[in-house]
Write an enzyme that holds these catalytic residues in place. Structure first.
Site, short mmCIF file in Angstrom:
data_model
loop_
_atom_site.label_atom_id
_atom_site.label_comp_id
_atom_site.label_asym_id
_atom_site.label_seq_id
_atom_site.Cartn_x
_atom_site.Cartn_y
_atom_site.Cartn_z
N SER A 165 -67.98 32.78 -46.94
CA SER A 165 -68.32 31.42 -46.51
C SER A 165 -68.11 31.18 -45.03
O SER A 165 -68.87 30.45 -44.39
CB SER A 165 -67.53 30.40 -47.33
OG SER A 165 -67.90 30.44 -48.68
N HIS A 225 -64.58 27.37 -44.72
CA HIS A 225 -65.91 26.79 -44.55
C HIS A 225 -65.96 26.00 -43.24
O HIS A 225 -66.90 26.17 -42.44
CB HIS A 225 -66.23 25.83 -45.70
CG HIS A 225 -66.28 26.47 -47.05
ND1 HIS A 225 -65.18 27.01 -47.67
CD2 HIS A 225 -67.32 26.63 -47.92
CE1 HIS A 225 -65.53 27.47 -48.85
NE2 HIS A 225 -66.82 27.26 -49.03
#
Length: 284
Positions: A165, A225
């Site tokens: 991610s 993220h």
């Protein structure tokens, strides 16, 4: 030659820049290159040699390792398998094994996790790699991965970290930054922005739910993220190709590079000099 003739030649040259597969590169250029950077004098400098390397190779390795772990651990579900003893996953109890700061990108938690990452990195990464070359896209991707693991170790020091991610979000925001900076010159800008925000928002929402809304034993971080997204915003300006760098873009280039390096340095120093008890005890 008149203006009409020059325009026709320019159009033909721009369609033929990909030596052997003009349609593929032309489509990629339209998706990631603003109109002002598409005259033949610029587009001639783009070609399909070498073809995309980093994104296909990483995607293949990630998929093979995921299937291997699923077979080894007895099955694949939407949220598993998870192997906290994997030598690749980032473990807060094995912080001295510094390779884990990067190798966590190779393992994933459940088929939802890997399917999302593969779709996004192929959808966004392949056009970027066609236009900007494999090593530039690789730099952005790895900077996102490194920022994700370092930020997780500092801000969320007792969780495991797995998945690509950080790198995926770096690609997303690198593309997003270019889209916003060249808004008036990009086709279907609103549609692209909506799709990027929908992809990012859905994934962050799922990650937060999995962290706080489930009762799994080994919590997996979502900080990567956000850190990867920030890394993409900064390093996208630095690493991705810009054939016509304006004065203000040169300033932004240096500001972005210095900011990223300073953030990484601060997180590395914190990892080395954090007060006792901040990090969990290390496995011998």
């Amino acid at each position: 030659m008149g203006e009409g003739g020059r325009a026709r030649v320019d159009s033909e040259l721009s369609e033929g820049t990909c030596r052997g597969d003009k349609g593929l590169l032309n489509t990629a250029c339209k998706s990631v290159v603003p109109r002002s950077r598409r005259p033949p004098t610029y587009l001639r400098q783009y070609d399909c040699r070498p073809p995309p390397i980093v994104i296909p190779l990483l995607s293949t390795i990630q998929l093979v390792l995921f299937i291997y772990d699923g077979v080894r651990l007895g099955g694949i579900t939407a949220s598993g398998p998870v192997d906290p003893e994997s030598p690749l996953i980032y473990s807060p109890y094995r912080r001295r094994e510094v390779w884990r700061l990067l190798t966590y990108m190779l393992v994933h938690v459940g088929w939802v996790h890997i399917v999302y990452n593969l779709i996004v990195q192929l959808l966004v990464g392949l056009p970027l790699e066609l236009v900007h070359k494999w090593w530039r896209v690789g730099i952005v991707y790895l900077c996102g991965v490194l920022a994700g693991s370092l930020a997780t170790s500092v801000l969320d020091p007792r969780v495991f970290l797995a998945g690509a991610s950080g790198g995926v979000y770096a690609l997303l925001t690198a593309h997003l930054a270019d889209l916003v900076l060249n808004w008036a010159e990009m086709e279907f800008a609103f549609v692209r922005l909506g799709i990027l925000l929908l992809l990012a928002g859905t994934d962050v929402g799922v990650a937060i739910y999995n962290r706080y809304g489930t009762e799994t034993g080994n919590k997996v971080a979502y900080t990567a993220h956000l850190a990867g997204a920030l890394a993409g915003l900064l390093m996208g300006h630095v690493a991705l190709r810009n054939l016509r760098l304006l004065r203000w873009e040169r300033v932004l280039w240096w500001v972005s590079l210095v900011t990223y390096l300073l953030l990484v340095l601060v997180m590395v120093v914190f990892n080395a000099a954090a007060p006792e008890g901040y990090f969990p005890p290390q496995d011998v």
